[in-house]
Enzyme design. Structure first.
Site, short mmCIF file in Angstrom:
data_model
loop_
_atom_site.label_atom_id
_atom_site.label_comp_id
_atom_site.label_asym_id
_atom_site.label_seq_id
_atom_site.Cartn_x
_atom_site.Cartn_y
_atom_site.Cartn_z
N GLY A 14 -21.16 34.30 39.65
CA GLY A 14 -22.40 35.04 39.42
C GLY A 14 -22.27 36.43 40.01
O GLY A 14 -21.38 36.69 40.83
N GLN A 61 -24.74 44.50 43.41
CA GLN A 61 -23.42 44.28 44.02
C GLN A 61 -22.39 45.28 43.50
O GLN A 61 -21.34 45.45 44.12
CB GLN A 61 -22.95 42.83 43.79
CG GLN A 61 -23.80 41.81 44.55
CD GLN A 61 -23.32 40.39 44.32
OE1 GLN A 61 -23.72 39.75 43.34
NE2 GLN A 61 -22.47 39.90 45.18
N CYS A 108 -20.22 34.33 48.69
CA CYS A 108 -20.76 35.55 48.07
C CYS A 108 -19.65 36.59 48.03
O CYS A 108 -18.96 36.80 49.03
CB CYS A 108 -21.94 36.07 48.90
SG CYS A 108 -22.69 37.56 48.21
N LEU A 109 -19.50 37.22 46.87
CA LEU A 109 -18.45 38.23 46.73
C LEU A 109 -18.70 39.43 47.64
O LEU A 109 -17.78 40.17 47.96
CB LEU A 109 -18.36 38.68 45.26
CG LEU A 109 -18.03 37.54 44.28
CD1 LEU A 109 -18.14 38.03 42.84
CD2 LEU A 109 -16.64 36.96 44.54
N HIS A 153 -29.58 32.25 44.43
CA HIS A 153 -28.72 33.12 45.24
C HIS A 153 -28.73 34.54 44.65
O HIS A 153 -28.89 35.52 45.37
CB HIS A 153 -27.31 32.53 45.27
CG HIS A 153 -26.26 33.38 45.91
ND1 HIS A 153 -25.58 32.99 47.05
CD2 HIS A 153 -25.75 34.59 45.58
CE1 HIS A 153 -24.71 33.93 47.38
NE2 HIS A 153 -24.79 34.93 46.50
N GLU A 154 -28.55 34.62 43.33
CA GLU A 154 -28.49 35.95 42.68
C GLU A 154 -29.85 36.64 42.71
O GLU A 154 -29.93 37.86 42.89
CB GLU A 154 -27.99 35.83 41.23
CG GLU A 154 -26.60 35.20 41.07
CD GLU A 154 -25.54 35.87 41.91
OE1 GLU A 154 -25.67 37.07 42.22
OE2 GLU A 154 -24.56 35.18 42.28
N HIS A 198 -30.41 38.49 45.80
CA HIS A 198 -29.80 39.83 45.82
C HIS A 198 -30.77 40.87 45.29
O HIS A 198 -30.77 42.02 45.75
CB HIS A 198 -28.53 39.86 44.94
CG HIS A 198 -27.29 39.34 45.60
ND1 HIS A 198 -26.73 39.93 46.71
CD2 HIS A 198 -26.48 38.29 45.29
CE1 HIS A 198 -25.62 39.27 47.05
NE2 HIS A 198 -25.45 38.27 46.20
O1 K1U Z 1 -21.46 37.16 45.04
C1 K1U Z 1 -22.11 36.40 44.35
O2 K1U Z 1 -23.33 36.47 44.32
C2 K1U Z 1 -21.40 35.39 43.51
C3 K1U Z 1 -21.25 34.03 44.17
C4 K1U Z 1 -22.20 33.07 43.50
C5 K1U Z 1 -22.45 31.79 44.21
C6 K1U Z 1 -21.43 30.92 44.55
C7 K1U Z 1 -21.70 29.72 45.16
C8 K1U Z 1 -23.00 29.38 45.45
C9 K1U Z 1 -24.01 30.25 45.14
C10 K1U Z 1 -23.74 31.45 44.50
C11 K1U Z 1 -19.81 33.60 43.97
O3 K1U Z 1 -19.38 33.39 42.89
S1 K1U Z 1 -18.83 33.46 45.37
C12 K1U Z 1 -17.36 32.69 44.79
C13 K1U Z 1 -17.52 31.22 44.81
O4 K1U Z 1 -18.09 30.72 45.76
C14 K1U Z 1 -17.06 30.37 43.73
C15 K1U Z 1 -16.16 30.82 42.80
C16 K1U Z 1 -15.73 29.98 41.78
C17 K1U Z 1 -16.20 28.68 41.72
C18 K1U Z 1 -17.10 28.22 42.66
C19 K1U Z 1 -17.53 29.07 43.67
ZN ZN Z 2 -23.96 36.87 46.42
#
Ligand code: K1U
Ligand code: ZN
Length: 174
Positions: A46, A51, A94-95, A136-137, A140
């Site tokens: 996401g 971001q 979170c990225l 979560h998004e 943000h």
């Molecule tokens: O930065 C962000 O908002 C994106 C975030 C979204 C998210 C992940 C897990 C739980 C809630 C929200 C990410 O994508 S972080 C990367 C990550 O955790 C992930 C990547 C690939 C598969 C599963 C998780």
């Molecule tokens: Zn995030």
């Protein structure tokens, strides 16, 4: 389409409240395309527009792309109409907070309203990872990060860890 840099803490722009979108037009679709490419390039599921430094209420998501097929979703001006009493604990990442993962509890079922890639209004239910990720998004969009749901001790530790990672990336002078 371009891969754009993703802001990381403690960048103050991540604390901004994003503005509603007036119109879903080609310029907004270009932004959504850039967001999606940036998300895929960073291995995320996401991404909110802030971001990549754009303070507008836009989110992209693809919960399945790691399995091979791309199934992008786009959310413009998303709203939560209803949320369940029951909660789902989930280990979030979170990225914008690289290399930090911790458990957050959120409603496990939400009813959403948003505009899609073509500006069409959609009302739908989300549960499980979809519900976790959209909440979560949407945080943000309000300038809230998942670490803001943790204890002060854990949050301070996370900030220190990300700052240290950033310093390690800067090549030594001389
Ligand atoms: O930065 C962000 O908002 C994106 C975030 C979204 C998210 C992940 C897990 C739980 C809630 C929200 C990410 O994508 S972080 C990367 C990550 O955790 C992930 C990547 C690939 C598969 C599963 C998780
Ligand atoms: Zn995030």
């Amino acid at each position: 389409m371009a891969v754009r840099d993703i802001l990381t803490i403690p960048d103050p722009r991540l604390k901004q409240v994003s503005k509603p979108v007036d119109k879903v037009d080609d310029a907004l679709r270009d932004l959504m395309d850039d967001m999606l490419e940036s998300m895929y390039a960073a291995d995320g599921i996401g991404l909110a527009a802030i971001q990549i430094g754009e303070p507008v209420r836009v989110i992209v998501m693809d919960l399945d792309w790691g399995k091979g097929e791309r199934k992008p979703r786009y959310f413009v001006n998303p709203e939560i109409l209803d949320a369940s009493e029951s909660k789902l604990p989930y280990e979030e990442g979170c990225l914008s907070v690289p290399s930090v993962y911790d458990e957050v509890e959120r409603p496990d079922h939400v009813r959403l309203k948003y505009l899609d890639y073509n500006g069409k209004e959609v009302i739908e239910d989300a549960e499980g990872l979809y519900a976790v990720c959209i909440q979560h998004e949407m945080d943000h969009l309000e300038g809230v990060l998942f670490i803001d749901h943790l204890s002060r001790l854990k949050r301070d530790r996370a900030v220190k860890r990300v700052k240290k990672l950033g310093l390690e990336k800067v090549p030594a002078a001389g």
